[in-house]
Design a protein around this motif. Structure first.
Motif, short mmCIF file in Angstrom:
data_model
loop_
_atom_site.label_atom_id
_atom_site.label_comp_id
_atom_site.label_asym_id
_atom_site.label_seq_id
_atom_site.Cartn_x
_atom_site.Cartn_y
_atom_site.Cartn_z
N ARG A 57 0.88 -0.63 -0.17
CA ARG A 57 0.03 -0.37 0.16
C ARG A 57 1.23 1.25 0.19
O ARG A 57 0.65 2.66 -0.83
N TRP A 58 1.96 1.46 0.41
CA TRP A 58 3.01 2.28 0.37
C TRP A 58 3.67 2.17 -0.97
O TRP A 58 3.72 3.83 -0.84
N LEU A 59 3.71 1.64 -1.46
CA LEU A 59 5.00 1.36 -2.50
C LEU A 59 3.81 2.61 -3.47
O LEU A 59 3.92 2.80 -4.36
N GLU A 60 2.34 1.98 -3.40
CA GLU A 60 1.28 2.30 -4.66
C GLU A 60 1.57 4.00 -3.94
O GLU A 60 0.42 4.87 -5.91
N LEU A 61 2.12 4.93 -2.87
CA LEU A 61 1.44 5.82 -2.46
C LEU A 61 2.71 6.78 -3.33
O LEU A 61 2.86 7.88 -4.34
N GLN A 62 3.99 6.14 -3.88
CA GLN A 62 4.95 6.65 -4.86
C GLN A 62 4.46 6.67 -6.52
O GLN A 62 3.88 6.20 -6.85
N SER A 63 4.98 8.02 -6.91
CA SER A 63 5.45 9.07 -7.50
C SER A 63 5.95 9.06 -8.14
O SER A 63 6.85 9.58 -7.51
N ALA A 64 6.07 9.84 -9.54
CA ALA A 64 6.74 10.90 -10.29
C ALA A 64 6.95 11.76 -8.99
O ALA A 64 6.16 12.27 -8.88
N PRO A 65 8.13 12.75 -8.79
CA PRO A 65 9.27 12.25 -10.24
C PRO A 65 9.91 10.54 -9.64
O PRO A 65 11.80 10.28 -9.58
N MET A 66 9.55 9.76 -8.19
CA MET A 66 10.69 8.85 -7.60
C MET A 66 10.52 7.84 -8.91
O MET A 66 9.95 7.52 -9.20
N GLN A 67 11.88 7.38 -8.98
CA GLN A 67 12.66 6.02 -9.33
C GLN A 67 12.32 4.85 -8.81
O GLN A 67 12.53 3.50 -9.32
N TYR A 68 13.30 5.11 -7.77
CA TYR A 68 13.86 3.66 -7.11
C TYR A 68 12.52 3.75 -5.57
O TYR A 68 12.96 4.62 -4.98
N VAL A 69 12.57 2.66 -4.74
CA VAL A 69 12.55 2.39 -3.85
C VAL A 69 13.67 1.69 -3.22
O VAL A 69 14.57 0.59 -4.14
N LEU A 100 8.68 4.74 5.26
CA LEU A 100 8.44 4.19 5.19
C LEU A 100 8.81 3.33 6.49
O LEU A 100 9.94 2.65 6.54
N LEU A 101 8.15 2.97 7.60
CA LEU A 101 8.86 2.40 8.98
C LEU A 101 8.30 1.82 9.55
O LEU A 101 6.75 1.76 10.24
N ILE A 102 8.35 0.20 9.62
CA ILE A 102 8.04 -0.74 9.94
C ILE A 102 9.06 -1.32 11.15
O ILE A 102 10.26 -1.71 10.72
N GLN A 103 8.54 -1.53 12.11
CA GLN A 103 9.15 -2.47 13.56
C GLN A 103 9.05 -3.78 12.91
O GLN A 103 7.52 -4.25 13.36
N ALA A 104 10.41 -4.55 12.67
CA ALA A 104 10.23 -5.73 13.15
C ALA A 104 10.51 -6.59 14.32
O ALA A 104 9.56 -8.11 14.48
N SER A 105 10.86 -6.27 15.35
CA SER A 105 10.88 -7.15 16.81
C SER A 105 11.69 -5.23 18.14
O SER A 105 11.05 -4.17 17.13
N ASP A 106 11.29 -5.47 19.02
CA ASP A 106 11.93 -4.93 20.25
C ASP A 106 12.84 -3.97 19.08
O ASP A 106 13.88 -3.33 19.75
N ALA A 107 14.02 -4.85 18.55
CA ALA A 107 15.43 -4.14 17.96
C ALA A 107 15.75 -4.35 16.93
O ALA A 107 17.16 -3.88 16.25
N GLN A 108 14.46 -4.52 16.18
CA GLN A 108 14.58 -4.60 14.38
C GLN A 108 13.71 -3.20 14.14
O GLN A 108 12.91 -3.07 14.16
N TRP A 109 14.13 -2.46 12.91
CA TRP A 109 13.18 -1.84 11.97
C TRP A 109 14.06 -2.06 10.33
O TRP A 109 15.14 -1.71 10.28
N TRP A 110 12.95 -1.30 9.59
CA TRP A 110 13.34 -1.77 8.26
C TRP A 110 12.28 -0.53 7.72
O TRP A 110 11.25 0.20 8.59
N LEU A 111 13.11 0.68 7.35
CA LEU A 111 12.88 1.64 6.22
C LEU A 111 13.40 1.38 5.02
O LEU A 111 14.01 1.37 4.27
N ALA A 112 11.65 1.58 4.63
CA ALA A 112 11.74 2.37 3.30
C ALA A 112 11.91 3.28 2.11
O ALA A 112 10.76 4.55 3.08
N THR A 113 12.16 3.31 1.44
CA THR A 113 12.18 4.96 0.88
C THR A 113 12.35 5.32 -0.58
O THR A 113 13.53 4.21 -0.82
N SER A 114 11.88 6.17 -1.03
CA SER A 114 11.40 6.25 -1.95
C SER A 114 12.86 7.73 -2.58
O SER A 114 13.09 8.82 -2.02
N SER A 115 13.15 7.62 -3.67
CA SER A 115 14.51 8.12 -4.72
C SER A 115 14.14 8.71 -5.87
O SER A 115 13.28 7.74 -7.14
#
Length: 542
Positions: free
Chosen positions: A417-429, A461-476
């Motif tokens: 769902r976060w990917l669906e929000l990404q649009s031009a001029p962003m080209q990469y995730v 987009l910041l997603i917490q995988a556990s108490d000690a780990q997080w995933w950060l997705a960013t577009s550029s």
């Protein structure tokens, strides 16, 4: 312009057997001219010869007519050496020049070509076919050169035009940016200037309503209560204007994190109950809610819920009914929050207009309600930012149902769902992982979570995988895997410096993947899920 100076004009083709090649021979030696005439006498292509015995006479001939090719000697009564070629080239740049020479010197030959001649012919050459071919090839080469010059000029003109248009667009963009910034600053200043006296008004009204300035009756208290609610409406409208401006400019902050839906509803309960009481509408709020923790920006959810509830209350007449409900959709892993009313309803053709700015088709029965109509537009966009959608079901005279969805923590729907929000001029995730060491205390983990939430930008987009780990997705815009990694490292180091006596943040950062947004969302999500699954498997083994 002289006839001999006809740049870019159509010339007879050397390949056309029916055409006549017009040749000007500039030679003061009659024997050499006769030899050239003899060499060109026979052949399938007719050649028309003109003879000039000096450079001045040749220039006069070029003023009177056009020639396909010029054969010239270097030594003339009024000119000698390379000057002859240079002056002829200046007179007719689009006509090929062949030099008749009796010299056999490579240095001289190179100087002849450098001066602008296409080729040179040895004097006294007996082979007439070679002379003819040299002339025909020179004409063909010149035609190619002329065509390339024409195309080059057109390309240069197009380039200049494009550059001018780009400069104009850049000027327009800068002007629009200044206008947008000015408008945004004006809205912010106007909002601030309006809120200050409004706050004073609310304080004085509250003092009078509470009886602190003297006893009042119930009717007066009700009127003052209505005044306070209307003052809150003004504040809400100012928020709508500012949020609309921020949404358009991409400046609106979004902070998605685990939120309890019950706490969200409790935080807006009093506001909604006051509006329902003022309109004499029966309000039911679902109190027993057993749902998982939602992943969202809680403040934005409050704004959406208040907007939907107020619209539902306004759509009802006296003694109308409004119900706020919550459901958990386990198969889709999202929570639904809805508002039902038995008000005037909405025409089918008007439903698609509800999320449009300033569109207010049949949402209120109050003739004094002068809402701007920005609420639903902003609510719909808030729902998208919270990785859900705003839905409506309605029939005229039968009331309406508005509801929106929120993903739950750990849902597999969050990333796509976060990917669906990404649009031009962003080209990469790009996907980064943040992890703490095993010796971190609960307080350090909590501080690290707050830090990462603070460092997450609006488009990320910041997603917490556990108490000690997080995933950060960013577009550029560019596939630079090091830029975001370096920025995160620098930000953590900078904030560590201002923590004084507190220990430094011990956070490891890694780049885990990068994908082009041209790829289907399903492919990107599958690659992301595989990375997450592999990471979980590794953690289990450890």
């Amino acid at each position: 312009m002289p006839l001999g100076k006809m740049s870019n004009s159509p010339h007879p083709s050397a390949a056309d057997s029916d055409s006549v090649l017009s040749v000007l021979v500039v030679e003061d030696n009659d024997l050499d001219f006769l030899q050239v005439s003899k060499n060109l006498r026979h052949g399938r292509k007719r050649i028309s010869l003109s003879h000039a015995t000096s450079l001045g006479a040749a220039l006069q001939e070029l003023d009177l007519r056009y020639f396909d090719v010029i054969l010239t000697d270097l030594s003339l009564p009024d000119s000698s050496g390379l000057e002859t070629v240079t002056r002829l080239k200046a007179k007719c740049d689009d006509v090929p020049i062949l030099v008749l020479t009796g010299l056999d010197d490579e240095a001289v030959e190179w100087e002849i070509l450098h001066a602008g001649a296409q080729d040179f012919l040895p004097k006294g050459l007996a082979n007439s076919s070679w002379t003819r071919k040299a002339i025909e090839h020179a004409v063909q080469r010149q035609q190619s050169i002329n065509e390339m010059s024409r195309v080059t000029e057109e390309l240069q003109a197009s380039h200049r035009l494009l550059r001018e248009q780009a400069e104009l667009r850049e000027q327009d963009n800068r002007k629009l940016e200044r206008m947008h910034q000015t408008a945004h600053e004006f809205l912010a200043k106007a909002s601030h200037d309006i809120r200050n006296p409004l706050t004073v008004i609310k304080e004085h009204v509250s003092i009078v309503r509470e009886g602190l300035a003297g006893r009042i009756n119930l009717e007066q208290a009700a009127m003052l209560e209505k005044a306070l609610i209307r003052a809150d409406d003004v504040n809400n409208k100012l928020d709508d204007l500012l949020d609309s401006s921020k949404l358009d400019s991409g400046l609106l902050d979004i902070c998605r994190r685990p939120c309890d839906v019950r706490e969200i509803i409790d935080s807006v309960r009093e506001t909604i109950e006051q509006r329902a009481a003022m309109r004499n509408v029966n309000l039911e709020i679902q109190s027993q809610i057993e749902t998982p923790i939602a992943y969202c920006d809680g403040q934005k959810v409050c704004r959406v819920l208040v907007c939907l509830a107020v619209n539902a209350i306004n759509a009802c007449s006296d003694s109308g009914n409004v119900r706020i409900w919550v459901r958990y959709d386990e198969p889709d892993q999202h929570i639904r929050i809805g508002v039902n009313d038995d008000g005037i309803g909405i025409q089918p053709r008007q439903r698609d207009q509800l999320a449009a700015r300033f569109a207010r088709p049949g949402l209120t029965t109050d003739p004094d309600d002068k809402l701007l109509g920005l609420g639903l537009s902003i609510a719909a966009r808030f729902c998208r930012l919270n990785l859900g959608e705003l839905h409506v079901e309605s029939e005229p005279g039968m009331g309406s149902i508005f509801w929106f969805s929120l993903p739950v923590v750990g849902s597999g729907q969050i990333f796509p769902r976060w990917l669906e929000l990404q649009s031009a001029p962003m080209q990469y995730v790009q996907l980064l992982s943040f992890h703490l060491n095993d010796q971190c205390t609960p307080a350090e983990k909590r501080d690290s979570e707050l830090l990462l939430t603070f460092l997450t930008e609006n488009h990320e987009l910041l997603i917490q995988a556990s108490d000690a780990q997080w995933w950060l997705a960013t577009s550029s815009i560019f596939p630079n895997v090091d830029a975001r990694l370096k920025k995160a490292t620098d930000d953590i180091a900078r904030l560590t410096e201002v923590r004084a006596a507190n220990p430094a943040f011990d956070i490891g950062i890694q780049t885990r993947g990068i994908w082009s947004l041209q790829s289907p969302i399903k492919e990107i999500d599958a690659a992301y899920q595989q990375i997450v699954q592999d990471d979980r498997s590794t953690a289990t083994i450890d």
